[in-house]
Design a protein around this motif. Structure first.
Motif, mmCIF file in Angstrom:
data_model
loop_
_atom_site.group_PDB
_atom_site.id
_atom_site.type_symbol
_atom_site.label_atom_id
_atom_site.label_comp_id
_atom_site.label_asym_id
_atom_site.label_seq_id
_atom_site.Cartn_x
_atom_site.Cartn_y
_atom_site.Cartn_z
ATOM 1 N N LEU A 98 60.438 64.821 -14.488
ATOM 2 C CA LEU A 98 60.998 64.269 -13.316
ATOM 3 C C LEU A 98 61.765 65.350 -12.459
ATOM 4 O O LEU A 98 61.907 66.618 -13.125
ATOM 5 C CB LEU A 98 62.178 63.308 -13.837
ATOM 6 C CG LEU A 98 61.749 61.997 -14.846
ATOM 7 C CD1 LEU A 98 63.014 61.265 -15.205
ATOM 8 C CD2 LEU A 98 60.714 61.214 -13.994
ATOM 9 N N ALA A 99 62.052 65.103 -11.069
ATOM 10 C CA ALA A 99 62.465 66.064 -10.295
ATOM 11 C C ALA A 99 63.902 66.616 -10.481
ATOM 12 O O ALA A 99 64.139 67.756 -10.558
ATOM 13 C CB ALA A 99 62.270 65.483 -8.836
ATOM 14 N N ASN A 100 64.892 65.643 -10.951
ATOM 15 C CA ASN A 100 66.096 66.185 -10.829
ATOM 16 C C ASN A 100 66.686 65.754 -12.325
ATOM 17 O O ASN A 100 68.044 65.494 -12.344
ATOM 18 C CB ASN A 100 66.833 65.512 -9.637
ATOM 19 C CG ASN A 100 66.456 66.008 -8.502
ATOM 20 O OD1 ASN A 100 66.149 67.322 -8.374
ATOM 21 N ND2 ASN A 100 66.216 65.445 -7.487
ATOM 22 N N GLU A 101 65.839 65.296 -13.258
ATOM 23 C CA GLU A 101 66.528 64.757 -14.765
ATOM 24 C C GLU A 101 65.741 65.589 -15.810
ATOM 25 O O GLU A 101 64.719 65.972 -15.448
ATOM 26 C CB GLU A 101 66.422 63.431 -14.719
ATOM 27 C CG GLU A 101 67.135 62.621 -13.663
ATOM 28 C CD GLU A 101 66.999 61.070 -13.710
ATOM 29 O OE1 GLU A 101 67.431 60.564 -14.964
ATOM 30 O OE2 GLU A 101 66.952 60.490 -12.866
ATOM 31 N N LYS A 102 66.215 65.423 -16.812
ATOM 32 C CA LYS A 102 65.541 65.806 -18.204
ATOM 33 C C LYS A 102 64.315 65.129 -18.413
ATOM 34 O O LYS A 102 64.196 63.907 -17.827
ATOM 35 C CB LYS A 102 66.325 65.676 -19.336
ATOM 36 C CG LYS A 102 67.638 66.806 -19.388
ATOM 37 C CD LYS A 102 68.434 66.599 -20.748
ATOM 38 C CE LYS A 102 69.538 67.499 -20.586
ATOM 39 N NZ LYS A 102 70.235 67.409 -21.767
ATOM 40 N N PRO A 103 63.122 65.667 -19.101
ATOM 41 C CA PRO A 103 62.052 64.964 -19.087
ATOM 42 C C PRO A 103 62.213 63.792 -20.194
ATOM 43 O O PRO A 103 63.205 63.927 -20.819
ATOM 44 C CB PRO A 103 61.035 66.055 -19.846
ATOM 45 C CG PRO A 103 61.597 67.212 -19.159
ATOM 46 C CD PRO A 103 63.222 67.038 -19.183
ATOM 47 N N ILE A 104 61.529 62.757 -20.159
ATOM 48 C CA ILE A 104 61.386 61.673 -20.739
ATOM 49 C C ILE A 104 60.282 61.699 -21.810
ATOM 50 O O ILE A 104 59.237 61.770 -21.481
ATOM 51 C CB ILE A 104 61.499 60.309 -20.083
ATOM 52 C CG1 ILE A 104 62.788 60.327 -19.092
ATOM 53 C CG2 ILE A 104 61.564 59.077 -21.107
ATOM 54 C CD1 ILE A 104 62.811 59.034 -18.293
#
Length: 237
Positions: A164-170
């Motif tokens: 994701l652009a501004n978060e941790k990967p899921i």
């Protein structure tokens, strides 16, 4: 509980690893060994989920030991030599711990193993979508992910990692095919067996690779023509 064994030819190092295993609530020590040959005999008759394996050992080193196993358990390597790190990941090791190992580092690595096993033991996840977002099950939570926030999706064998652009990967237990089918084809494209990219997020293409910050996404021969058509369609000349 994750059942595991520890292998190290140095008695003090082996004692330290076994003590770390015993104090970690979700790990269960089945046996410890001072040689890989002893461990081979044990594995012929016993099922093991995780191994902590030293690399530099006499007679049969840890790397050759792992390579000799037809269906090896998951592996966390322990060694005093950093030059083995790359080779360790080539045999699909979960992690690589450099001695001396403190408990905080050991626990972080063990938690990584725990997350991997949680994904394997859960049912295949489902994905629900509309034009703007996806609902994705990750471990025991359902997460709403905006399509515009997805940079790229990375296939990791049994699961995928959504960057994701501004978060941790899921991470979620899904196949690349299942994800691809739910994404709008005008915004997302498969560019490699292991990568789907958000076309709207692409800012740099370099030497047949898409650049996202420090990540370089390869464009495979199989998908090169389709991607080039996208570039040509939007090329300003």
């Amino acid at each position: 509980m994750i059942n595991c064994i520890a292998i190290d030819d140095e008695p003090l190092a082996l004692r330290q690893i076994t003590s770390y295993i015993e104090k970690t609530p979700f790990l269960e020590l089945q046996q410890s060994f001072e040689s890989a040959i002893e461990a081979l005999s044990y594995l012929e008759k016993n099922s093991v989920e995780l191994m902590f394996v030293d690399i530099n050992m006499p007679d049969l080193n840890g790397m050759d030991f792992v390579k000799s196993l037809e269906n090896p358990p998951k592996i966390i390597f322990t060694t005093a030599y950093s030059e083995y790190a790359l080779e360790g990941f080539k045999v699909d090791a979960l992690d690589y711990l450099l001695k001396p190992i403190d408990y905080a580092t050991f626990l972080k690595s063990s938690n990584k193993a725990k997350s991997w096993f949680n994904l394997q033991n859960s049912k295949p996840e489902q994905i629900n979508s509309n034009d703007d977002f996806l609902f994705i099950k990750s471990e025991y939570k359902i997460l709403r992910v905006k399509l515009n926030d997805i940079k790229y999706i990375e296939g990791m064998r049994e699961y995928v990692r959504i960057h994701l652009a501004n978060e941790k990967p899921i991470m979620t237990l899904l196949s690349m095919k299942a994800v691809e089918q739910q994404l709008p084809s005008d915004s997302f494209m498969r560019v490699h067996r292991s990568y789907i990219v958000n076309l709207k997020m692409i800012t740099t293409i370099e030497r047949n690779r898409i650049v996202f910050d420090k990540a370089y996404i390869p464009i495979s021969e199989q998908h090169k023509e389709e991607f080039q058509q996208f570039v040509n369609k939007n090329f300003l000349s």
